[in-house]
Write an enzyme that holds these catalytic residues in place. Sequence first.
Site, PDB file in Angstrom:
ATOM      1  N   ASN A 210       0.845  -1.202   0.000  1.00 24.58           N
ATOM      2  CA  ASN A 210       0.000   0.000   0.000  1.00 24.58           C
ATOM      3  C   ASN A 210       0.874   1.242   0.000  1.00 24.58           C
ATOM      4  O   ASN A 210       2.095   1.151   0.004  1.00 24.58           O
ATOM      5  CB  ASN A 210      -0.966  -0.031   1.196  1.00 24.58           C
ATOM      6  N   LYS A 337     -13.853   1.170  15.801  1.00 23.15           N
ATOM      7  CA  LYS A 337     -12.567   0.456  15.881  1.00 23.15           C
ATOM      8  C   LYS A 337     -11.986   0.508  17.290  1.00 23.15           C
ATOM      9  O   LYS A 337     -11.423  -0.474  17.773  1.00 23.15           O
ATOM     10  CB  LYS A 337     -11.551   1.058  14.900  1.00 23.15           C
TER      11      LYS A 337
HETATM   12  N1  CTP Z   1      -3.711  -3.182  12.081  1.00 26.84           N
HETATM   13  C1  CTP Z   1      -3.062  -4.254  12.627  1.00 26.84           C
HETATM   14  N2  CTP Z   1      -3.034  -5.465  11.975  1.00 26.84           N
HETATM   15  C2  CTP Z   1      -3.652  -5.624  10.806  1.00 26.84           C
HETATM   16  C3  CTP Z   1      -4.342  -4.527  10.236  1.00 26.84           C
HETATM   17  C4  CTP Z   1      -4.347  -3.322  10.901  1.00 26.84           C
HETATM   18  O1  CTP Z   1      -2.472  -4.104  13.695  1.00 26.84           O
HETATM   19  N3  CTP Z   1      -3.592  -6.800  10.197  1.00 26.84           N
HETATM   20  C5  CTP Z   1      -3.743  -1.895  12.818  1.00 26.84           C
HETATM   21  C6  CTP Z   1      -3.132  -0.721  12.108  1.00 26.84           C
HETATM   22  O2  CTP Z   1      -1.764  -0.571  12.435  1.00 26.84           O
HETATM   23  C7  CTP Z   1      -3.931   0.456  12.640  1.00 26.84           C
HETATM   24  C8  CTP Z   1      -5.305  -0.144  12.816  1.00 26.84           C
HETATM   25  O3  CTP Z   1      -5.087  -1.546  12.997  1.00 26.84           O
HETATM   26  O4  CTP Z   1      -3.480   0.882  13.889  1.00 26.84           O
HETATM   27  C9  CTP Z   1      -6.140   0.062  11.602  1.00 26.84           C
HETATM   28  O5  CTP Z   1      -7.269  -0.683  11.742  1.00 26.84           O
HETATM   29  P1  CTP Z   1      -7.980  -1.402  10.512  1.00 26.84           P
HETATM   30  O6  CTP Z   1      -9.250  -1.933  11.016  1.00 26.84           O
HETATM   31  O7  CTP Z   1      -7.103  -2.351   9.799  1.00 26.84           O
HETATM   32  O8  CTP Z   1      -8.154  -0.185   9.611  1.00 26.84           O
HETATM   33  P2  CTP Z   1      -8.463  -0.271   8.130  1.00 26.84           P
HETATM   34  O9  CTP Z   1      -7.485  -1.113   7.387  1.00 26.84           O
HETATM   35  O10 CTP Z   1      -8.600   1.125   7.715  1.00 26.84           O
HETATM   36  O11 CTP Z   1      -9.831  -1.071   8.247  1.00 26.84           O
HETATM   37  P3  CTP Z   1     -11.067  -1.030   7.289  1.00 26.84           P
HETATM   38  O12 CTP Z   1     -10.528  -1.500   6.006  1.00 26.84           O
HETATM   39  O13 CTP Z   1     -11.986  -1.952   7.963  1.00 26.84           O
HETATM   40  O14 CTP Z   1     -11.504   0.396   7.317  1.00 26.84           O
END
Ligand code: CTP
Length: 407
Positions: A210, A337
Amino acid sequence: MYLVDNKQVLLCVGGGIAAYKAAELTRRFMDAGASVNVAMTRASQAFIQPLTLQALSRRPVATELLSVTQEAEIGHIKLAEDADVVLVAPATANLIARMAMGMADDVVTATLLATKAPVVVAPAMNGRMLEHPAVVENISRLEDFGYRVVRPDSGELACGYHGPGRLPDPEVLIEEVGAALTDQDMRGLRVLVSAGPTREPFDPVRYISNRSSGRMGYAVARAARRRGADVTLVSGPVTLSAPHGCSVVQVETAAQMKDAMVGRVTDSDVVVMVAAVADYRPSETSDTKLKKSDSGISIELQRTEDILQRLSAARGDRVVVGFAAETTDVKGYAAKKLADKNLDLIVANDVSAEGAGFDTETNSAVLISRDGREESTGVISKDELADRLLDGALALRSPAQALNRRA
Ligand code: CTP
C-alpha cells in the site's frame, strides 16, 4: 519545521576540522525556522571565516571577548540571555576542558557560563583523543552540569583514523537541540511503535502493498525519543532514514511485523500501531517467478492476523494506541474500531482530505480516547500530531503507573 521553529539558537563553534560544517548547520537551523547567533573560539577561525557564518546567519558573529566594538554591538551577556538553547559544535578536547573547568577566557566559554539556556554539546575529534581519560572525565563533568552530550558518529575521520569522533549530521543535531527544548515527560517509559506498509509477496519479485510512506510512524518514534522515552521502531520497507536514537527492527510482511511486535510488547509501556498492515496476503507464494500467459490471472487472498487486536488482548496495564484511515464517517468508524479492538486511544484521519494522508508532511486527525475525550486537530504537521498522540497516551496512564515510572 516544528522543533526549533521561532527559537533563538546560539551556535558555539570550536576549533576542529569539523568547524567547516558550521556553515551547513547554520543554514539548516534557519531552514528549520530558528534564528542563529554564532560565537567562535579563536582556533575555529583558522578553519572557517567569521564572515561566512555572518553572511549565512545574517547576524554579527562574536569572535572576541575583549573587543570594545563587539562587546558594544553584540555583548556576551546579551548573547547568553537571548539564547533559547546553545549548541556547541564541534566541541574540541580543548574547548570541552575549558568548559569543564568553568573558564571564561574567550567569548564562547564566557557566554556559556552566563547562559541559563539548555546546552547541547557535540564532541568531534580524533578517536584516541576522545578515549583519553581526561576527555572522558571532562565530558562526564559536562553531563553533571546538565548539558546534553551528543555521542559522535563513527566513520572515516579527517585525520585518517576510522572510528568514533565525527560530528553527527545536521538533522541529528537539530533533533538533539529539539530534545533539549522539550519537557522530558516520557523519561523512563518504553515505547513500541510500528510504521510503514507491509509487503505480501506472491512470487520472489512481486508483492501486494500500500501507499504508506512511514512518515507518521517515524514522527511518533522521534517525538517519543525527544521526550525522553526508550523507543523501539518496527518498520516495514520505507525510504526514510532511521530515526536518531531509536532501536529499529526492519520487517517486510505482516507476519514478520506481528512476530516483531508480539515479541517486544512485554518490554513496553506504550504501544502505537501506526503501520498500514496489509489486511490480506496471497494464499500461496510461488518459489519461482510466475510467467505471464495470454489469459488473466486471479490471486486468492486471505486475511492477515490483526496485530493490534492481538496486542490489546494481552495489554496488561500498557497503553495501546491505534490508527484508522478513513474516507467517510471518520468519527463513527474510528469509535467503532476503538471499541472493537479494545484500544485506549485511536487516531483517525480522513485520508481523502486536503493536507492529510499518505506521502504528505501534514495530517488532519480526530483523537478519540476510551474515556470519551475527543479532539479534532485540524491540519497540522505529522511531528505535531505525534506529540498530540503522545499527550493523549500519557493522559490515559493511571496515577499508579505514573508513580511506578518515577520510582
Ligand atoms: N492493524 C493491525 N493489523 C492488521 C491490520 C491493521 O495491527 N492486520 C492496525 C493498524 O496498524 C492500525 C489499525 O489496525 O493501527 C487500523 O485498523 P484497521 O481496522 O485495519 O483499519 P483499516 O485497514 O482502515 O480497516 P477497514 O478497512 O476496515 O476500514
